[in-house]
Design a protein around this motif. Structure first.
Motif, short mmCIF file in Angstrom:
data_model
loop_
_atom_site.label_atom_id
_atom_site.label_comp_id
_atom_site.label_asym_id
_atom_site.label_seq_id
_atom_site.Cartn_x
_atom_site.Cartn_y
_atom_site.Cartn_z
N THR A 88 0.82 -1.21 0.00
CA THR A 88 0.00 0.00 0.00
C THR A 88 0.86 1.27 0.00
O THR A 88 0.60 2.19 -0.78
N PRO A 89 1.91 1.36 0.85
CA PRO A 89 2.78 2.53 0.75
C PRO A 89 3.42 2.65 -0.63
O PRO A 89 3.66 3.76 -1.11
N MET A 236 10.60 -2.96 2.38
CA MET A 236 11.32 -3.53 3.52
C MET A 236 10.94 -2.84 4.82
O MET A 236 10.74 -3.50 5.86
N ALA A 237 10.84 -1.51 4.78
CA ALA A 237 10.62 -0.75 6.02
C ALA A 237 9.17 -0.75 6.47
O ALA A 237 8.86 -1.00 7.64
N SER A 238 8.26 -0.44 5.54
CA SER A 238 6.86 -0.26 5.92
C SER A 238 6.04 -1.54 5.84
O SER A 238 4.96 -1.60 6.42
N GLN A 239 6.50 -2.53 5.12
CA GLN A 239 5.70 -3.74 4.94
C GLN A 239 6.33 -4.96 5.62
O GLN A 239 5.76 -5.52 6.55
N LEU A 373 3.40 10.06 11.13
CA LEU A 373 4.56 10.73 10.52
C LEU A 373 5.02 9.99 9.27
O LEU A 373 5.21 8.78 9.29
N THR A 374 5.19 10.72 8.18
CA THR A 374 5.69 10.15 6.93
C THR A 374 6.85 11.00 6.43
O THR A 374 6.73 12.21 6.28
N ILE A 375 7.98 10.35 6.15
CA ILE A 375 9.16 11.03 5.63
C ILE A 375 9.69 10.24 4.44
O ILE A 375 9.95 9.04 4.56
N GLY A 376 9.83 10.92 3.31
CA GLY A 376 10.36 10.26 2.13
C GLY A 376 9.52 9.11 1.63
O GLY A 376 10.05 8.16 1.06
N GLY A 377 8.23 9.19 1.84
CA GLY A 377 7.33 8.13 1.39
C GLY A 377 7.29 6.93 2.31
O GLY A 377 6.55 5.98 2.06
N VAL A 378 8.08 6.94 3.40
CA VAL A 378 8.10 5.84 4.36
C VAL A 378 7.22 6.20 5.54
O VAL A 378 7.35 7.29 6.10
N GLY A 379 6.32 5.30 5.91
CA GLY A 379 5.30 5.59 6.90
C GLY A 379 5.79 5.60 8.34
O GLY A 379 6.94 5.28 8.66
N SER A 380 4.86 5.94 9.23
CA SER A 380 5.17 6.16 10.64
C SER A 380 5.59 4.88 11.37
O SER A 380 6.28 4.96 12.39
N ALA A 381 5.18 3.71 10.89
CA ALA A 381 5.56 2.47 11.57
C ALA A 381 7.08 2.31 11.57
O ALA A 381 7.69 1.94 12.59
#
Length: 405
Positions: A88-89, A236-239, A373-381
């Protein structure tokens, strides 16, 4: 936290006595949540770049069937509810910058992103990084992800109280009388109430089969740098990180290497058909890994298999299936998702606060994740995870040879 008995077996189908209605319904709810929310972002991205109906249908076919088949295989092999979904991100990232590249270049970027994810899985780098994260911080990240769904359930009461309030009461009564089937009763009651209120109209729903359409990838540095690498980072980061966190929070200590490698390999195969990436699910996974799926953690893998079957079935219908879920009132989806995730929310909050050493770090993780919070398209998780680890290092780590006792 209860520890699931994870094992690998040769049998493909569920063992006798493992199948339950609650697990099957959990799989259905997980797919319903995916098709009533995240898939709409796919449609928005497709409209932005001007995809044809056949290309859009192929995209939906690829991400749904790919998620379903891979999730079924992993769930059956590990005897654990391994839930996959499309990124989704990643779809949000496409909405913000896809128009700068041709469709063939985008497909090439999808392939590169999938190769990067596969390499992270094969080398064991991702597995190593996940092992460095304390359990309390993982639980706090999951609690922060799920909190929005619990809050939205009650916010929706302002828009449609005659639907939401009875459903909450029905769920609570169901938890008292038939706890395993409380979510199922709430779902069917919600459909009945919504229909009686005139909020369900399937008259305009049209069904048609979907077919995959091949697009030969075209590789360009601009697309690889602008789309491919960001998609891999987001995956990798958000999913995958949050997906592994969900499994760990509910007691499933599965090896990350085969799971991430499988998602990456499947993403490579399906990229020419339109798939922008298949990853471990987080929110929908929590529906299947928690107690609402089954009281026995060792039998919740059936929810993973059921989820995969529903994904495949809906994916074969392509874009047309969205018209079915689009008639569901948003308030109904909010309540069903909320009640299905209540048990996971509770266990995650308990796990986050249970370790006194990392309690402050877990609280910071929870707050940053809830912030959105979202930075550079990467979500808060992801940023919640980073904030928690940084706080843990400041509070408990070694500084120039000094460590807090």
């Amino acid at each position: 936290m209860e520890q699931a008995q994870v094992r690998t077996v040769k049998r493909v189908w569920p063992a006798k006595g493992d199948v339950s209605v609650s697990a099957i319904v959990a799989g259905l709810i997980a797919v319903t949540v995916s098709f009533t929310g995240p898939l709409l972002i796919i449609f928005q991205a497709a409209k932005l770049i001007g995809l044809s109906e056949t290309q859009l249908s192929s995209w939906v076919w690829a991400i749904a069937v790919g998620s379903g088949l891979t999730g079924m295989a992993l769930s059956a092999f590990f005897r654990a509810p391994v839930i996959l979904a499309w990124s989704t991100p990643g779809a949000v990232l496409l909405v913000s910058g896809w128009s700068a590249y041709s469709y063939a270049e985008s497909i090439g970027a999808f392939v590169v992103a999938a190769v990067i994810v596969t390499l992270f899985g094969l080398t064991g780098v991702f597995s190593y990084l996940m092992k460095q994260v304390p359990e309390g911080i993982i639980s706090a990240m999951l609690a922060g992800i799920l909190m929005k769904f619990g809050v939205d359930m009650f916010i929706s009461m302002k828009q449609l109280p005659l639907l939401v309030l009875p459903l909450i009461v029905i769920f609570l009564v169901g938890k008292r009388v038939l706890p395993r089937y409380a979510t199922m009763l709430t779902l069917f009651a919600g459909l009945g109430i919504a229909y009686a209120m005139g909020r369900l109209d399937f008259g305009g729903v049209a069904f048609s089969m979907a077919y995959p359409v091949w697009t030969t990838p075209s590789f360009s540095w601009n697309a690889v740098i602008g789309l491919g690498i960001p998609l891999a980072i987001v995956a990798m980061a958000s999913q995958n990180a949050t997906g592994m966190g969900v499994l760990r929070a509910d007691g499933y200590e599965l090896p990350a290497t085969p799971l991430v490698t499988a998602t990456g390999f499947m993403s490579i195969l399906l990229a020419p058909l339109g798939s922008h990436g298949i990853n471990l699910a987080a929110i929908t996974a929590a529906i299947c890994t928690g107690k609402e799926s089954h009281d026995d953690p060792g039998k919740r893998y059936v929810a993973g298999i059921a989820c995969g079957l529903f994904y495949v079935g809906f994916g074969l219908m392509g874009a047309a299936i969205v018209s079915v879920f689009s008639v569901f009132p948003a308030e109904l989806v909010a309540v069903i998702a909320g009640v299905a995730l209540l048990a996971s929310m509770g266990s995650s909050l308990t796990g986050a606060m249970s370790d006194p050493v990392h309690r402050d770090s877990a609280l910071i993780t929870f707050l940053v994740t809830v912030s959105g919070l979202t930075i550079g398209g990467v979500g808060s998780a992801f940023w919640g995870l980073i904030a928690g680890l940084l706080a843990s290092w400041i509070l408990n780590g070694r500084w120039l040879g000094w460590r807090r006792k």
